[in-house]
Design a protein around this motif. Structure first.
Motif, PDB file in Angstrom:
ATOM      1  N   TYR A  25      51.641  32.613  51.759  1.00  0.00           N
ATOM      2  CA  TYR A  25      52.068  32.149  50.433  1.00  0.00           C
ATOM      3  C   TYR A  25      50.959  32.215  49.401  1.00  0.00           C
ATOM      4  N   GLN A  26      49.897  32.935  49.757  1.00  0.00           N
ATOM      5  CA  GLN A  26      48.768  33.008  48.851  1.00  0.00           C
ATOM      6  C   GLN A  26      49.120  33.814  47.603  1.00  0.00           C
ATOM      7  N   PHE A  27      48.661  33.325  46.464  1.00  0.00           N
ATOM      8  CA  PHE A  27      48.831  34.082  45.231  1.00  0.00           C
ATOM      9  C   PHE A  27      47.484  34.318  44.599  1.00  0.00           C
ATOM     10  N   PRO A  28      47.128  35.491  44.185  1.00  0.00           N
ATOM     11  CA  PRO A  28      47.904  36.726  44.365  1.00  0.00           C
ATOM     12  C   PRO A  28      47.926  37.163  45.831  1.00  0.00           C
ATOM     13  N   PRO A  29      49.039  37.774  46.267  1.00  0.00           N
ATOM     14  CA  PRO A  29      49.146  38.157  47.676  1.00  0.00           C
ATOM     15  C   PRO A  29      48.106  39.211  48.033  1.00  0.00           C
ATOM     16  N   ARG A  30      47.605  39.151  49.252  1.00  0.00           N
ATOM     17  CA  ARG A  30      46.672  40.166  49.724  1.00  0.00           C
ATOM     18  C   ARG A  30      47.335  40.955  50.839  1.00  0.00           C
ATOM     19  N   ILE A  31      46.955  42.209  50.970  1.00  0.00           N
ATOM     20  CA  ILE A  31      47.561  43.021  52.020  1.00  0.00           C
ATOM     21  C   ILE A  31      46.956  42.666  53.370  1.00  0.00           C
ATOM     22  N   PHE A  32      45.621  42.540  53.422  1.00  0.00           N
ATOM     23  CA  PHE A  32      44.982  42.380  54.732  1.00  0.00           C
ATOM     24  C   PHE A  32      44.791  40.909  55.081  1.00  0.00           C
ATOM     25  N   VAL A  33      44.951  40.615  56.367  1.00  0.00           N
ATOM     26  CA  VAL A  33      44.827  39.253  56.854  1.00  0.00           C
ATOM     27  C   VAL A  33      43.350  38.886  56.969  1.00  0.00           C
ATOM     28  N   ARG A  34      43.030  37.580  56.665  1.00  0.00           N
ATOM     29  CA  ARG A  34      41.632  37.155  56.794  1.00  0.00           C
ATOM     30  C   ARG A  34      41.372  36.368  58.082  1.00  0.00           C
ATOM     31  N   ASN A  35      42.284  35.450  58.403  1.00  0.00           N
ATOM     32  CA  ASN A  35      42.120  34.686  59.643  1.00  0.00           C
ATOM     33  C   ASN A  35      43.297  34.953  60.571  1.00  0.00           C
ATOM     34  N   PRO A  36      43.268  36.064  61.299  1.00  0.00           N
ATOM     35  CA  PRO A  36      44.428  36.428  62.112  1.00  0.00           C
ATOM     36  C   PRO A  36      44.743  35.366  63.168  1.00  0.00           C
ATOM     37  N   THR A  37      46.044  35.138  63.388  1.00  0.00           N
ATOM     38  CA  THR A  37      46.484  34.146  64.355  1.00  0.00           C
ATOM     39  C   THR A  37      47.779  34.626  65.009  1.00  0.00           C
ATOM     40  N   LEU A  38      48.064  34.112  66.191  1.00  0.00           N
ATOM     41  CA  LEU A  38      49.321  34.462  66.853  1.00  0.00           C
ATOM     42  C   LEU A  38      50.338  33.325  66.732  1.00  0.00           C
ATOM     43  N   GLU A  39      50.018  32.346  65.874  1.00  0.00           N
ATOM     44  CA  GLU A  39      50.895  31.192  65.649  1.00  0.00           C
ATOM     45  C   GLU A  39      52.341  31.596  65.367  1.00  0.00           C
ATOM     46  N   ASN A  40      52.499  32.632  64.516  1.00  0.00           N
ATOM     47  CA  ASN A  40      53.849  33.024  64.121  1.00  0.00           C
ATOM     48  C   ASN A  40      54.708  33.375  65.327  1.00  0.00           C
ATOM     49  N   PHE A  41      54.091  34.045  66.299  1.00  0.00           N
ATOM     50  CA  PHE A  41      54.857  34.446  67.475  1.00  0.00           C
ATOM     51  C   PHE A  41      55.199  33.239  68.331  1.00  0.00           C
ATOM     52  N   SER A  42      54.245  32.284  68.467  1.00  0.00           N
ATOM     53  CA  SER A  42      54.567  31.113  69.281  1.00  0.00           C
ATOM     54  C   SER A  42      55.650  30.283  68.589  1.00  0.00           C
ATOM     55  N   ASP A  43      55.598  30.172  67.250  1.00  0.00           N
ATOM     56  CA  ASP A  43      56.671  29.491  66.512  1.00  0.00           C
ATOM     57  C   ASP A  43      58.013  30.143  66.805  1.00  0.00           C
ATOM     58  N   PHE A  85      58.916  31.867  69.405  1.00  0.00           N
ATOM     59  CA  PHE A  85      59.425  31.623  70.757  1.00  0.00           C
ATOM     60  C   PHE A  85      59.996  30.222  70.890  1.00  0.00           C
ATOM     61  N   VAL A  86      59.403  29.251  70.208  1.00  0.00           N
ATOM     62  CA  VAL A  86      59.956  27.891  70.215  1.00  0.00           C
ATOM     63  C   VAL A  86      61.377  27.916  69.635  1.00  0.00           C
ATOM     64  N   LEU A  87      61.531  28.587  68.490  1.00  0.00           N
ATOM     65  CA  LEU A  87      62.844  28.666  67.846  1.00  0.00           C
ATOM     66  C   LEU A  87      63.850  29.384  68.732  1.00  0.00           C
ATOM     67  N   MET A  88      63.380  30.415  69.437  1.00  0.00           N
ATOM     68  CA  MET A  88      64.273  31.177  70.316  1.00  0.00           C
ATOM     69  C   MET A  88      64.813  30.278  71.424  1.00  0.00           C
ATOM     70  N   ASN A  89      63.937  29.417  71.971  1.00  0.00           N
ATOM     71  CA  ASN A  89      64.373  28.551  73.071  1.00  0.00           C
ATOM     72  C   ASN A  89      65.377  27.510  72.614  1.00  0.00           C
ATOM     73  N   ASP A  90      65.357  27.200  71.307  1.00  0.00           N
ATOM     74  CA  ASP A  90      66.289  26.207  70.781  1.00  0.00           C
ATOM     75  C   ASP A  90      67.677  26.767  70.555  1.00  0.00           C
ATOM     76  N   SER A  91      67.829  28.094  70.656  1.00  0.00           N
ATOM     77  CA  SER A  91      69.093  28.659  70.189  1.00  0.00           C
ATOM     78  C   SER A  91      70.243  28.278  71.105  1.00  0.00           C
ATOM     79  N   TRP A  92      71.422  28.259  70.530  1.00  0.00           N
ATOM     80  CA  TRP A  92      72.629  27.767  71.177  1.00  0.00           C
ATOM     81  C   TRP A  92      73.036  28.664  72.342  1.00  0.00           C
ATOM     82  N   VAL A  93      73.046  29.984  72.082  1.00  0.00           N
ATOM     83  CA  VAL A  93      73.294  30.952  73.142  1.00  0.00           C
ATOM     84  C   VAL A  93      71.921  31.376  73.662  1.00  0.00           C
TER      85      VAL A  93
END
Lengths: 310, 311
Positions: free
Chosen positions: B75-93, B95-103
C-alpha cells in the motif's frame, strides 16, 4: 417422365450419395466428433443469435419479432454506434497490421537465437498475454495523480507541470488504448509463428544459399515466409478477430461507458446493450454487423497474403 | 519465386555427394557452410530485443515482487516495482484462508485438474483428428465445413453465450463438468491451427505409409501427429490458458464442482485485509500456466534438433 423413371432416378441419386459417404468413410468418421460438437455449441448458437437480431428480447419475456427495426436503428439512429465504429476501424487499421508485423518480426528474431535462449525469450515476450495482470500494470502506470508512474516520470523530466488524468481526458484515451493494444499484441499469432518457424525445412535454406540468396533479409522473403504461408494465413485471421473485437482494454482502462464514449468500440457497445441494458436483440444485431465487417476484411487480407514471396 | 522444391541430397550418387561436400555446397563436410549472418545485423537485433524485452517482462516482474511484499509495501505510495523486505507472509496467510474454506481446497484442485486436463487433451485430439482429413483428404463438403469453422471465429462470443446456455440446459448437462468440457472440445481456433500445420506436410509422407498398408487411423497417430508436434504443443498452451482461466461462471452452480480459479478469486474479494493473500493468489494463478508454457515451449524447440523426419 414416368413415375417409375423418376423413382429410379431418385434411387440412383440416393445410392450415389451413399457411395460417396462410404468411399470417404474414414474422413467422415474422423471429422464426426468435432463437427457434431461444433454444430451444437457453435453453429446453432450463432444461427440463433442471428435470428434474435430480428427480435426484441430482454431475456425475461419471450422474443418478439420486430423485423429490420434493430438494424435500422443501429445504422441510422445510433450516434454512439458511429463513434464505436470509427474507433474500431482505427484499431483495425492501426493495431491490426502493426501487431501482425510485430508478431512476425519478434518470432523471427527469437528464432535466430540458440534453442535454450529461445524458450526464455518467448516467455518474456509472451508474458503480457499469460500473466493475467496486464491491466493492473497499466492502471498503475496511468494513474491520474502524481503517483502514477507515467505522470511521475514526465514531471521529473519537467515535460509537464501537473499530473494528467490520462484515462479521463478524451483526447488521450484512444492513443493510450492503441499503445496498450500493441503491447498486448504478441499473443496467439506470435506463438503460432514461433511454432511455424520450427517446421521450416532447414534444407531449403541451403538450397537457397546455392541459388544466390545472400543475406537474412532475402532469406526471410524468399524462403521463410513462403514456407510458412499457412501460419501467416492463420495469424492474419486471428489478428482480424482480435483487433475488431477490442473491448477488454477499453472497459478495464477507460471504463464502459468511457468519458464521452471516447474509448467506445463495437464490442463495448454490444456489451453495453447485452449485459447492462438487457436488449439481446439489439446486441445480436451489432454482433451480426461486426461479423460482416470481419468477413469482408478477411477476404481482402487473404487475397493479399497469397502474393507473399512472389 | 518460392523454394518449394526440396533438394533430396541422399538420392545423388555418393561420389557427387562427396564432391559437393568438399566444395561446401552440401552440409557435413569439413568446415560446415554457414548461413549468411552479419555482425551488424546481430548487434542490431540484440539491442532491439533488449529494449523491448524490458517493457514486455514488466507484468512478470510485478507479480513476483508483489507476492513477496509485506502489507505496508503493497500500500506504499508512490508504489514501487521492486520489493525491499521480501517475505513469504502472503503465502502463509493464503494457506490459512484456504484451510478455512467451506469445501476442502483439495476438491477445487481436483475440479480444475479434471476440467483443464480433459478440456485440453480432448480438444487437442478431437480438433487434430478433424483437421487431418480437412487438410489432406478430398471429400464432398470439406470446403464448406472448413469455412464454417473460420467464420465462426468472427462471430462475437458475447451474444452466443445466451443461446449456448439454452442448448446446454436442453442437453441436460448443466451443472456438470461436461457443460465446460464439451464446448471446449469444439473451439474453432484449434482446428484451424492444426489444419494449417498439417497442410504443410508433403503428401508423399502419407502416400508411402498407405502403400505399406497403414490405415488412416495409424497414419494419423504415427505419421501426422509426430510431424506437427510444434503445432499441438502450441495449441495445448492456448487451451490450457483458456481452461485454467475459467471460473465455471453460469454453468456450474454447486460449490463442490467449482474450479480453483473461482475459489482463489473469492479469497481476493475480501478487500484490504486480504491484499497480501490476493497478491499470492495472483502469483499462483500466473505461475501455473507459465510453468506449463515453459515445459511446452522447450519441447517445441527440441523437436527440430531431434527429429530427422524432414530432410
Amino acid at each position: 417422365m414416368s413415375i417409375t423413371a423418376k423413382q429410379a432416378n431418385l434411387r440412383s441419386q440416393r445410392t450415389s450419395l451413399w457411395t460417396i459417404i462410404r468411399r470417404n468413410k474414414a474422413s467422415y468418421l474422423m471429422i464426426a466428433p468435432y463437427f457434431i460438437l461444433f454444430f451444437f455449441f457453435t453453429v446453432l448458437p450463432v444461427l440463433m443469435s442471428i435470428l434474435l437480431s430480428f427480435t426484441y428480447y430482454n431475456m425475461l419475456e419471450p422474443p418478439e419479432f420486430v423485423g429490420w427495426a434493430n438494424y435500422v436503428k443501429l445504422l441510422l439512429d445510433d450516434d454512439i454506434f458511429l463513434i464505436s465504429l470509427k474507433n474500431t476501424m482505427l484499431f483495425a487499421v492501426i493495431t491490426g497490421p502493426v501487431s501482425y508485423m510485430l508478431c512476425l518480426i519478434f518470432a523471427w528474431i527469437i528464432n535466430e537465437f540458440q534453442p535454450k535462449m529461445r524458450a526464455f525469450l518467448t516467455l518474456i515476450f509472451y508474458a503480457p498475454s499469460i500473466c493475467g495482470n496486464a491491466y493492473m500494470v497499466w492502471n498503475l502506470i496511468l494513474t491520474g495523480d502524481r503517483y502514477g508512474y507515467l505522470n511521475g516520470l514526465l514531471m521529473n523530466l519537467d515535460i509537464i507541470n501537473e499530473p494528467i488524468l490520462w484515462m479521463q481526458t478524451e483526447k488521450y484515451i484512444m492513443p493510450v488504448l492503441i499503445v496498450v493494444q500493441l503491447w498486448l499484441s504478441l499473443g496467439t499469432g506470435f506463438l503460432s509463428f514461433i511454432a511455424g518457424l520450427q517446421t521450416v525445412d532447414k534444407g531449403m535454406y541451403e538450397a537457397a544459399a546455392i541459388d544466390g540468396v545472400r543475406n537474412r533479409w532475402q532469406e526471410l522473403w524468399y524462403v521463410t515466409l513462403p514456407a510458412m504461408k499457412p501460419q501467416l494465413m492463420f495469424g492474419a485471421v486471428m489478428q482480424i478477430t482480435q483487433s475488431f473485437a477490442v473491448a477488454d482494454i477499453s472497459t478495464n482502462l477507460a471504463g464502459n461507458p468511457s468519458v464521452n464514449y471516447a474509448g467506445a468500440t463495437i464490442v463495448t457497445h454490444l456489451l453495453d446493450y447485452g449485459s447492462t441494458r438487457l436488449d439481446m436483440g439489439y446486441a445480436s444485431a451489432i454482433a451480426t454487423i461486426l461479423f460482416l465487417l470481419m468477413v469482408g476484411t478477411n477476404k481482402l487480407v487473404q487475397r493479399f497474403l497469397r502474393r507473399v514471396g512472389e | 519465386m518460392a523454394y518449394n522444391a526440396q533438394l533430396d541430397t541422399k538420392r545423388l550418387p555418393p561420389k557427387l555427394q562427396k564432391k559437393l561436400r568438399r566444395q561446401r555446397i552440401l552440409p557435413g563436410g569439413k568446415g560446415k557452410r554457414k548461413l549468411n549472418r552479419s555482425m551488424a545485423g546481430n548487434t542490431l537485433l540484440f539491442v532491439l530485443m533488449g529494449i523491448c524485452g524490458v517493457f514486455m517482462v514488466l507484468p512478470l516482474v510485478m507479480i513476483i515482487n508483489n507476492a513477496l511484499k509485506p502489507l505496508d509495501e503493497l500500500y506504499q505510495f508512490p508504489p514501487r516495482i521492486f520489493v525491499r523486505n521480501p517475505t513469504l507472509e502472503n503465502f502463509s496467510d493464503l494457506f490459512v484462508l484456504m484451510n478455512d474454506s467451506w469445501v476442502p481446497f483439495s476438491r477445487y484442485i481436483l475440479n480444475t485438474f479434471i476440467i483443464t486436463g480433459s478440456g485440453m487433451v480432448g480438444h487437442v485430439i478431437v480438433a487434430s483428428l478433424a483437421a487431418y482429413p480437412l487438410a489432406k483428404h478430398h471429400f464432398p463438403g470439406k470446403d464448406l465445413l472448413f469455412s464454417m469453422v473460420v467464420l465462426a471465429m468472427m462471430f462475437s462470443w458475447t451474444v452466443t453465450q445466451i443461446p449456448q446456455y439454452a442448448i446446454i440446459s436442453w442437453l441436460g448437462i448443466n451443472n456438470t463438468y461436461l457443460a465446460l468440457i464439451l464446448p471446449a472440445f469444439s473451439f474453432s481456433m484449434g482446428l484451424y491451427l492444426m489444419k494449417q500445420f498439417m497442410e504443410q506436410l508433403p503428401d508423399s509422407l502419407m502416400e508411402s505409409a498407405r502403400i505399406q498398408g497403414a490405415n488412416e487411423w495409424q497414419i494419423f497417430w504415427r505419421i501426422v501427429m509426430p510431424n506437427v508436434k510444434p503445432a499441438w504443443l502450441t495449441l495445448a498452451i492456448f487451451q490450457f490458458q483458456s481452461m485454467w482461466g475459467n471460473t465455471g461462471g453460469l454453468f456450474l452452480r454447486d460449490e463442490q464442482l467449482k474450479p480453483l480459479q473461482y475459489a482463489l478469486q473469492q479469497i481476493t474479494a475480501g478487500g484490504v485485509a486480504r491484499a497480501g493473500a490476493a497478491a499470492a493468489v495472483t502469483f499462483i494463478i500466473a505461475a501455473v500456466p507459465v510453468t506449463f508454457f515453459l515445459i511446452c515451449q522447450s519441447s517445441i524447440l527440441e523437436t527440430m534438433t531431434t527429429s530427422g523426419m524432414k530432410d
